[in-house]
Design a protein around this motif. Structure first.
Motif, PDB file in Angstrom:
ATOM      1  N   LEU A 175       0.794  -1.230   0.000  1.00  0.00           N
ATOM      2  CA  LEU A 175       0.000   0.000   0.000  1.00  0.00           C
ATOM      3  C   LEU A 175       0.824   1.277   0.000  1.00  0.00           C
ATOM      4  CD1 LEU A 175      -2.790  -1.046   2.518  1.00  0.00           C
ATOM      5  CD2 LEU A 175      -2.791  -1.228   0.029  1.00  0.00           C
ATOM      6  N   GLY A 176       2.135   1.183   0.227  1.00  0.00           N
ATOM      7  CA  GLY A 176       2.982   2.369   0.186  1.00  0.00           C
ATOM      8  C   GLY A 176       3.357   2.878   1.558  1.00  0.00           C
ATOM      9  N   LEU A 177       3.613   4.177   1.652  1.00  0.00           N
ATOM     10  CA  LEU A 177       4.064   4.816   2.884  1.00  0.00           C
ATOM     11  C   LEU A 177       2.853   5.317   3.658  1.00  0.00           C
ATOM     12  CD1 LEU A 177       6.803   5.610   4.265  1.00  0.00           C
ATOM     13  CD2 LEU A 177       6.501   7.872   3.221  1.00  0.00           C
ATOM     14  N   LEU A 178       2.717   4.853   4.907  1.00  0.00           N
ATOM     15  CA  LEU A 178       1.537   5.130   5.714  1.00  0.00           C
ATOM     16  C   LEU A 178       1.932   5.691   7.073  1.00  0.00           C
ATOM     17  CD1 LEU A 178      -0.225   1.637   5.312  1.00  0.00           C
ATOM     18  CD2 LEU A 178      -0.386   3.576   3.726  1.00  0.00           C
ATOM     19  N   THR A 189       1.780   6.634  -2.447  1.00  0.00           N
ATOM     20  CA  THR A 189       1.636   5.374  -3.169  1.00  0.00           C
ATOM     21  C   THR A 189       2.507   5.358  -4.428  1.00  0.00           C
ATOM     22  OG1 THR A 189      -0.260   6.221  -4.417  1.00  0.00           O
ATOM     23  CG2 THR A 189      -0.717   5.028  -2.368  1.00  0.00           C
ATOM     24  N   GLU A 190       3.095   6.517  -4.756  1.00  0.00           N
ATOM     25  CA  GLU A 190       3.991   6.607  -5.905  1.00  0.00           C
ATOM     26  C   GLU A 190       5.028   7.679  -5.617  1.00  0.00           C
ATOM     27  OE1 GLU A 190       1.963   9.788  -8.911  1.00  0.00           O
ATOM     28  OE2 GLU A 190       1.293   7.707  -9.112  1.00  0.00           O
ATOM     29  N   CYS A 230       7.425  -0.902  -1.065  1.00  0.00           N
ATOM     30  CA  CYS A 230       7.841   0.015   0.005  1.00  0.00           C
ATOM     31  C   CYS A 230       8.342  -0.816   1.182  1.00  0.00           C
ATOM     32  CB  CYS A 230       6.670   0.904   0.404  1.00  0.00           C
ATOM     33  SG  CYS A 230       7.089   2.245   1.520  1.00  0.00           S
ATOM     34  N   ASN A 231       9.557  -0.543   1.671  1.00  0.00           N
ATOM     35  CA  ASN A 231      10.200  -1.513   2.542  1.00  0.00           C
ATOM     36  C   ASN A 231      10.614  -0.987   3.911  1.00  0.00           C
ATOM     37  OD1 ASN A 231      11.842  -3.591   3.638  1.00  0.00           O
ATOM     38  ND2 ASN A 231      12.419  -4.284   1.616  1.00  0.00           N
ATOM     39  N   ASN A 232      11.415   0.071   3.992  1.00  0.00           N
ATOM     40  CA  ASN A 232      11.962   0.498   5.276  1.00  0.00           C
ATOM     41  C   ASN A 232      12.191   1.997   5.255  1.00  0.00           C
ATOM     42  OD1 ASN A 232      14.674   0.297   7.428  1.00  0.00           O
ATOM     43  ND2 ASN A 232      12.788  -0.779   7.901  1.00  0.00           N
ATOM     44  N   ALA A 233      12.334   2.606   6.438  1.00  0.00           N
ATOM     45  CA  ALA A 233      12.411   4.065   6.506  1.00  0.00           C
ATOM     46  C   ALA A 233      13.206   4.511   7.721  1.00  0.00           C
ATOM     47  CB  ALA A 233      11.013   4.677   6.550  1.00  0.00           C
ATOM     48  N   THR A 271      12.657   3.421   1.354  1.00  0.00           N
ATOM     49  CA  THR A 271      13.073   2.634   0.194  1.00  0.00           C
ATOM     50  C   THR A 271      11.885   2.030  -0.542  1.00  0.00           C
ATOM     51  OG1 THR A 271      13.473   0.753   1.684  1.00  0.00           O
ATOM     52  CG2 THR A 271      15.395   2.019   0.951  1.00  0.00           C
ATOM     53  N   ASP A 272      12.062   1.937  -1.851  1.00  0.00           N
ATOM     54  CA  ASP A 272      11.210   1.148  -2.739  1.00  0.00           C
ATOM     55  C   ASP A 272      12.147   0.106  -3.327  1.00  0.00           C
ATOM     56  OD1 ASP A 272       9.027   0.330  -4.236  1.00  0.00           O
ATOM     57  OD2 ASP A 272       9.309   1.840  -5.800  1.00  0.00           O
TER      58      ASP A 272
END
Length: 306
Positions: A74-77, A91-92, A101-104, A115-116
């Motif tokens: 779903l992306g960054l939330l 979401t983009e 979308c993985n880690n921050a 990261t994407d």
């Protein structure tokens, strides 16, 4: 140095991939079924605080009452710690959908680095990106006004993200090339890219900055020799390997590891070995002399002393 005593804490669900710890010692993690959980410091109480509807991976504290969540689907939330409200931040980025979308990491001023991992393969096909070495991973920056910029591109499975205490650079793990890349943010080196760690013995996954000031780097598994062989095959043969059932593809081993690294790249702490009944170490958080560990594959987190 091998792991000492490790406490394994079941969480009532599969794949607590990352962990974050608040000032009271409460532990937050996200599961494969979309739930975000909060555990008491001793692990005796577990409560659901939200459900993203996707697959939460990297977690960070975001202000006083929110979690930042990298959801692979779903992306960054953001997720409200009290009430569980889920808000979508992105979401983009730069005209491209966030595929993985993985880690921050969150800077003191609220800037988010995240990261994407891949332009081609979602989380359900993460092995495919490691086989194909697509170099399609991105490190992105979301400013407090919502603007998203590209920090680094062409990364081999962009994964964990961390900032040192002085925020002079941002570090990003490249799982596919066994290294941690450093992008300088301040001073004469601002904008330049170099390497914090190289030729790691295992696959780096999530990374985080601990209360001790070290950047902690997970290694989910040692290098897999069969994967090196597959990567050298012609494209049609690599595709054939990718089509095999997961049990027949090159697979992670049970040994895991973590490194505590100073800002200059010096390895100050290292733990390595097998943890009985627990493997695939993908998340790490140092808090008050303890390491809280997450796993992509297990139904439990693990806790040990540094």
């Amino acid at each position: 140095m091998r792991f000492g005593e490790v406490k394994v804490i079941p969480v009532g669900g599969h794949g607590p991939e990352d962990v974050v710890v608040d000032a009271e010692g409460q532990v937050y993690t996200g599961l494969a079924d979309g739930r975000i959980l909060r555990l008491s410091p001793d692990g005796s109480r577990i409560e659901k605080i939200a459900h993203t509807g996707g697959r939460p991976l990297g977690l960070e504290l975001h202000g006083e009452d929110e979690l930042l969540v990298c959801d692979a689907n779903l992306g960054l939330l953001t997720v409200g710690i009290n009430g569980g409200k889920v808000t979508t931040l992105a979401t983009e980025a730069l005209g491209l959908k966030l595929v993985f979308c993985n880690n921050a990491a969150v800077a003191q001023d609220g800037t988010i680095y995240f990261t994407d991992s891949s332009r081609r393969f979602p989380i359900t096909h993460w092995r495919d990106d490691l086989i194909e070495q697509t170099a399609g991973g991105r490190l992105l920056r979301r400013d407090t006004d919502g603007t998203i910029d590209l920090v680094a591109d062409g990364l081999q499975f962009a994964n964990g993200v961390a900032l040192p205490p002085d925020e002079s650079f941002v570090a990003v793990a490249e799982t596919g090339s066994f290294k941690v890349t450093r992008v300088w943010l301040t001073g004469d080196k601002a904008g330049t890219v170099d390497t914090l760690l190289d030729d790691l013995p295992g696959f780096p996954d999530n990374i985080s900055t601990g209360s001790d000031g070290l950047i902690w780097v997970t290694q989910a598994s040692p290098k897999v020799p069969a994967l090196d062989v597959v990567r050298k095959l012609p494209s049609p043969l690599r595709s054939l390997v990718r089509s095999l059932p997961p049990g027949l593809q090159p697979a992670p081993k049970r040994e895991v590891g973590v490194l505590g690294v100073a800002a200059d790249g010096t390895v100050e702490r290292e733990l390595r070995g097998e943890i009985d009944g627990w493997h695939m170490l993908t998340g790490v958080r140092e808090h008050g002399g303890k390491l809280y560990l997450g796993s992509l594959d297990e139904p439990a987190i693990a806790v040990t002393s540094v």
